[in-house]
Motif scaffolding. Structure first.
Motif, PDB file in Angstrom:
ATOM      1  N   MET A 114       3.286  37.680  62.563  1.00 31.64           N
ATOM      2  CA  MET A 114       3.131  38.912  61.397  1.00 31.64           C
ATOM      3  C   MET A 114       4.363  39.519  61.193  1.00 31.64           C
ATOM      4  SD  MET A 114      -0.218  40.598  62.526  1.00 31.64           S
ATOM      5  CE  MET A 114      -1.271  41.112  61.574  1.00 31.64           C
ATOM      6  N   CYS A 115       5.020  39.680  60.036  1.00 34.83           N
ATOM      7  CA  CYS A 115       6.231  40.316  59.793  1.00 34.83           C
ATOM      8  C   CYS A 115       6.057  40.612  58.249  1.00 34.83           C
ATOM      9  CB  CYS A 115       7.482  39.352  59.943  1.00 34.83           C
ATOM     10  SG  CYS A 115       9.007  39.970  59.414  1.00 34.83           S
ATOM     11  N   PHE A 116       6.268  41.700  58.144  1.00 38.28           N
ATOM     12  CA  PHE A 116       6.129  42.536  56.601  1.00 38.28           C
ATOM     13  C   PHE A 116       7.509  43.128  56.369  1.00 38.28           C
ATOM     14  CE2 PHE A 116       1.788  42.471  58.148  1.00 38.28           C
ATOM     15  CZ  PHE A 116       1.220  41.766  57.022  1.00 38.28           C
ATOM     16  N   SER A 117       8.534  42.660  56.999  1.00 39.22           N
ATOM     17  CA  SER A 117       9.826  43.270  56.508  1.00 39.22           C
ATOM     18  C   SER A 117      10.242  43.172  55.150  1.00 39.22           C
ATOM     19  CB  SER A 117      10.957  42.374  57.755  1.00 39.22           C
ATOM     20  OG  SER A 117      10.800  42.567  58.891  1.00 39.22           O
ATOM     21  N   CYS A 118      10.076  42.268  54.577  1.00 41.99           N
ATOM     22  CA  CYS A 118      10.326  41.954  53.219  1.00 41.99           C
ATOM     23  C   CYS A 118       9.453  42.809  52.175  1.00 41.99           C
ATOM     24  CB  CYS A 118      10.553  40.394  52.555  1.00 41.99           C
ATOM     25  SG  CYS A 118       8.714  39.521  52.879  1.00 41.99           S
ATOM     26  N   LYS A 119       8.348  42.918  52.805  1.00 40.37           N
ATOM     27  CA  LYS A 119       7.517  43.615  51.597  1.00 40.37           C
ATOM     28  C   LYS A 119       7.509  45.124  51.607  1.00 40.37           C
ATOM     29  CE  LYS A 119       2.478  43.962  50.411  1.00 40.37           C
ATOM     30  NZ  LYS A 119       2.867  43.504  49.055  1.00 40.37           N
ATOM     31  N   ASP A 120       7.973  45.603  52.690  1.00 41.29           N
ATOM     32  CA  ASP A 120       8.219  47.086  52.847  1.00 41.29           C
ATOM     33  C   ASP A 120       9.088  47.818  52.030  1.00 41.29           C
ATOM     34  OD1 ASP A 120       6.270  47.050  54.911  1.00 41.29           O
ATOM     35  OD2 ASP A 120       7.718  47.131  56.636  1.00 41.29           O
ATOM     36  N   ASN A 125       6.400  45.587  44.075  1.00 39.36           N
ATOM     37  CA  ASN A 125       5.247  44.703  44.546  1.00 39.36           C
ATOM     38  C   ASN A 125       5.274  43.198  44.183  1.00 39.36           C
ATOM     39  OD1 ASN A 125       3.783  46.735  45.686  1.00 39.36           O
ATOM     40  ND2 ASN A 125       2.892  47.502  43.680  1.00 39.36           N
ATOM     41  N   ALA A 126       6.696  42.774  44.574  1.00 41.98           N
ATOM     42  CA  ALA A 126       7.074  41.289  44.101  1.00 41.98           C
ATOM     43  C   ALA A 126       6.788  40.341  45.228  1.00 41.98           C
ATOM     44  CB  ALA A 126       8.484  41.290  43.718  1.00 41.98           C
ATOM     45  N   ILE A 127       6.262  40.812  46.449  1.00 48.18           N
ATOM     46  CA  ILE A 127       5.930  39.797  47.339  1.00 48.18           C
ATOM     47  C   ILE A 127       4.481  39.921  47.764  1.00 48.18           C
ATOM     48  CG2 ILE A 127       6.552  39.148  49.816  1.00 48.18           C
ATOM     49  CD1 ILE A 127       9.247  40.560  49.212  1.00 48.18           C
ATOM     50  N   ASP A 128       3.851  38.768  47.624  1.00 50.76           N
ATOM     51  CA  ASP A 128       2.289  38.618  47.769  1.00 50.76           C
ATOM     52  C   ASP A 128       2.312  37.836  49.202  1.00 50.76           C
ATOM     53  OD1 ASP A 128       1.573  39.668  45.244  1.00 50.76           O
ATOM     54  OD2 ASP A 128       1.990  37.536  44.157  1.00 50.76           O
ATOM     55  N   PHE A 129       1.105  38.319  49.960  1.00 47.53           N
ATOM     56  CA  PHE A 129       1.084  37.638  51.107  1.00 47.53           C
ATOM     57  C   PHE A 129      -0.498  37.041  51.058  1.00 47.53           C
ATOM     58  CE2 PHE A 129       4.570  39.984  52.549  1.00 47.53           C
ATOM     59  CZ  PHE A 129       4.841  39.511  53.925  1.00 47.53           C
ATOM     60  N   LEU A 130      -0.567  35.881  51.513  1.00 45.30           N
ATOM     61  CA  LEU A 130      -2.021  35.279  51.648  1.00 45.30           C
ATOM     62  C   LEU A 130      -2.486  35.550  53.260  1.00 45.30           C
ATOM     63  CD1 LEU A 130      -4.003  33.284  50.674  1.00 45.30           C
ATOM     64  CD2 LEU A 130      -2.981  31.459  52.115  1.00 45.30           C
ATOM     65  N   GLY A 131      -3.475  36.776  52.918  1.00 46.95           N
ATOM     66  CA  GLY A 131      -3.931  37.482  54.213  1.00 46.95           C
ATOM     67  C   GLY A 131      -2.755  38.205  54.733  1.00 46.95           C
ATOM     68  N   VAL A 132      -2.369  37.842  56.038  1.00 40.59           N
ATOM     69  CA  VAL A 132      -1.192  38.733  56.469  1.00 40.59           C
ATOM     70  C   VAL A 132      -0.034  37.650  56.691  1.00 40.59           C
ATOM     71  CG1 VAL A 132      -2.571  40.864  57.690  1.00 40.59           C
ATOM     72  CG2 VAL A 132      -2.238  38.346  58.892  1.00 40.59           C
ATOM     73  N   ILE A 137       7.211  35.004  46.390  1.00 39.36           N
ATOM     74  CA  ILE A 137       7.687  36.197  45.392  1.00 39.36           C
ATOM     75  C   ILE A 137       7.068  35.982  44.256  1.00 39.36           C
ATOM     76  CG2 ILE A 137       9.875  36.724  44.580  1.00 39.36           C
ATOM     77  CD1 ILE A 137      11.397  36.151  47.169  1.00 39.36           C
ATOM     78  N   ASN A 138       6.491  36.775  43.672  1.00 42.24           N
ATOM     79  CA  ASN A 138       5.991  36.686  42.139  1.00 42.24           C
ATOM     80  C   ASN A 138       7.008  37.166  41.160  1.00 42.24           C
ATOM     81  OD1 ASN A 138       5.492  39.573  41.938  1.00 42.24           O
ATOM     82  ND2 ASN A 138       3.848  39.561  43.248  1.00 42.24           N
ATOM     83  N   ASP A 139       6.247  37.083  39.771  1.00 37.62           N
ATOM     84  CA  ASP A 139       7.240  37.456  38.435  1.00 37.62           C
ATOM     85  C   ASP A 139       7.541  38.948  38.465  1.00 37.62           C
ATOM     86  OD1 ASP A 139       6.871  34.864  37.729  1.00 37.62           O
ATOM     87  OD2 ASP A 139       5.345  34.869  36.773  1.00 37.62           O
ATOM     88  N   GLY A 145      17.210  42.806  45.275  1.00 39.68           N
ATOM     89  CA  GLY A 145      17.929  42.366  46.662  1.00 39.68           C
ATOM     90  C   GLY A 145      17.464  43.226  47.877  1.00 39.68           C
ATOM     91  N   PHE A 146      16.748  44.200  48.025  1.00 50.41           N
ATOM     92  CA  PHE A 146      16.305  44.979  49.003  1.00 50.41           C
ATOM     93  C   PHE A 146      15.666  44.331  50.066  1.00 50.41           C
ATOM     94  CE2 PHE A 146      17.137  48.607  46.052  1.00 50.41           C
ATOM     95  CZ  PHE A 146      17.719  49.482  46.813  1.00 50.41           C
ATOM     96  N   CYS A 147      15.046  43.109  49.503  1.00 54.31           N
ATOM     97  CA  CYS A 147      14.195  42.254  50.610  1.00 54.31           C
ATOM     98  C   CYS A 147      15.211  41.411  51.539  1.00 54.31           C
ATOM     99  CB  CYS A 147      13.454  41.308  49.941  1.00 54.31           C
ATOM    100  SG  CYS A 147      13.932  40.212  48.880  1.00 54.31           S
TER     101      CYS A 147
END
Length: 159
Positions: A114-120, A125-132, A137-139, A145-147
């Motif tokens: 479990m890591c959400f470092s890029c999403k935070d 809201n350009a990063i989608d997760f399948l569950g956790v 990276i979406n459209d 570049g913050f991720c």
């Protein structure tokens, strides 16, 4: 020490060695030829000091580029307003010409950690997760570049 600090400290040397800086230009120019000619001839490079995120650096060829290893671009217009050589112009503002992708072989979430470092830090809201797990990276990505700098395994790359 929280989870992010632990992962960051373990992978810091790996991350620094594996990341190569791609020469990405600020989002305020339209013609690469004019960019090179006018940027090289600029004596002040005020855009570098105007950037509050400190991500504009000077290349060996005396042109500017964005270095996402420290932070990301907020599209604040300060560099374009500071440009005195008509290289960066507000009216030419567009998305940064870079595509970010996640290397699934080095991404912790793709390895069932479990890591959400890029999403935070992603404000778009350009990063989608399948569950956790399994981020993609979406459209919505604006290539800010913050991720990139927060990924503890260096899995986010500029294509």
């Amino acid at each position: 020490m929280d989870r992010r600090e632990l992962f960051s400290s373990l992978s810091k040397s790996f991350r620094n060695e594996s990341r190569k800086i791609k020469r990405v230009r600020p989002p305020y120019f339209i013609d690469e030829n004019i960019f090179f000619t006018n940027c090289i001839n600029c004596s002040t490079k005020d855009c570098i000091t105007a950037c509050e995120e400190n991500i504009i650096l000077l290349d060996d060829d005396q042109t500017i580029f964005l270095d996402f290893s420290k932070s990301g671009c907020t599209y604040c217009d300060l560099c374009a307003n500071a440009c005195t050589n008509s290289v960066l112009k507000i009216e030419d503002k567009t998305k940064i010409d870079a595509k970010f992708e996640i290397d699934i072989l080095s991404c912790l979430s793709w390895q069932n950690t479990m890591c959400f470092s890029c999403k935070d830090p992603c404000l778009d809201n350009a990063i989608d997760f399948l569950g956790v797990f399994r981020p993609s990276i979406n459209d919505n990505c604006t290539s800010c570049g913050f991720c990139l700098k927060v990924c503890p395994s260096g899995a986010i790359k500029i294509k």
